[in-house]
Design a protein around this motif. Sequence first.
Motif, PDB file in Angstrom:
ATOM      1  N   ARG A  54       0.837  -1.206   0.000  1.00 41.78           N
ATOM      2  CA  ARG A  54       0.000   0.000   0.000  1.00 41.78           C
ATOM      3  C   ARG A  54       0.870   1.255   0.000  1.00 41.78           C
ATOM      4  N   GLY A  57       1.983   2.057  -3.297  1.00 41.65           N
ATOM      5  CA  GLY A  57       0.972   2.462  -4.265  1.00 41.65           C
ATOM      6  C   GLY A  57       0.092   1.355  -4.795  1.00 41.65           C
ATOM      7  N   ALA A  58       0.162   0.161  -4.219  1.00 39.69           N
ATOM      8  CA  ALA A  58      -0.670  -0.959  -4.686  1.00 39.69           C
ATOM      9  C   ALA A  58      -1.662  -1.342  -3.590  1.00 39.69           C
ATOM     10  N   ASP A 119      -3.783   0.823  -8.457  1.00 40.81           N
ATOM     11  CA  ASP A 119      -2.907   1.902  -8.025  1.00 40.81           C
ATOM     12  C   ASP A 119      -3.734   2.996  -7.345  1.00 40.81           C
ATOM     13  N   LYS A 120      -3.070   4.066  -6.924  1.00 40.41           N
ATOM     14  CA  LYS A 120      -3.744   5.138  -6.187  1.00 40.41           C
ATOM     15  C   LYS A 120      -4.790   5.870  -7.016  1.00 40.41           C
ATOM     16  N   GLU A 121      -4.658   5.811  -8.339  1.00 41.27           N
ATOM     17  CA  GLU A 121      -5.629   6.468  -9.224  1.00 41.27           C
ATOM     18  C   GLU A 121      -6.779   5.547  -9.595  1.00 41.27           C
ATOM     19  N   ILE A 125      -3.571  -2.766 -11.679  1.00 35.88           N
ATOM     20  CA  ILE A 125      -2.173  -3.107 -11.917  1.00 35.88           C
ATOM     21  C   ILE A 125      -2.160  -4.508 -12.504  1.00 35.88           C
TER      22      ILE A 125
END
Length: 132
Positions: A54, A57-58, A119-121, A125
């Motif tokens: 996390r 970014g995952a 991802d954060k957006e 992934i």
Amino acid sequence: MAKLTKDRLFSEFRVRHHECDFGGVVYHAIYCNYFDQARYEFLRSVGADLDTLRRGGANLLLLRSDIRYFKPLIADDIFFVTTEVTQNQENDFEFRQNIVKRDEEGLTSTSFSVAAFFDKEGRKIERGILRF
């Protein structure tokens, strides 16, 4: 306590009294917690620390969950959640889980769930997080 054998993790739990209704039977939604915790234990056992992922970014998000109930768990039962995972063609992770009481034969409940990393957006992934 958790024990990994080949591709299956056995996680041991005990039913806590606050997880039960007035009849002493585990409330149906609590099973989601048991399966969720066992999924995290499985991932940790194969080297996937979700907090570390996390921060990188995952985020693992649950896409689908299906639980079947066969026999109730009651207050103070000791049980195992077995967890197996495979990766499908879309690179989602398919978890197959069973709950079995420690001192009884037969399934208490089963779960099939699908999760994927985003991802954060919010973009999926596709590669490189975990391989099974």
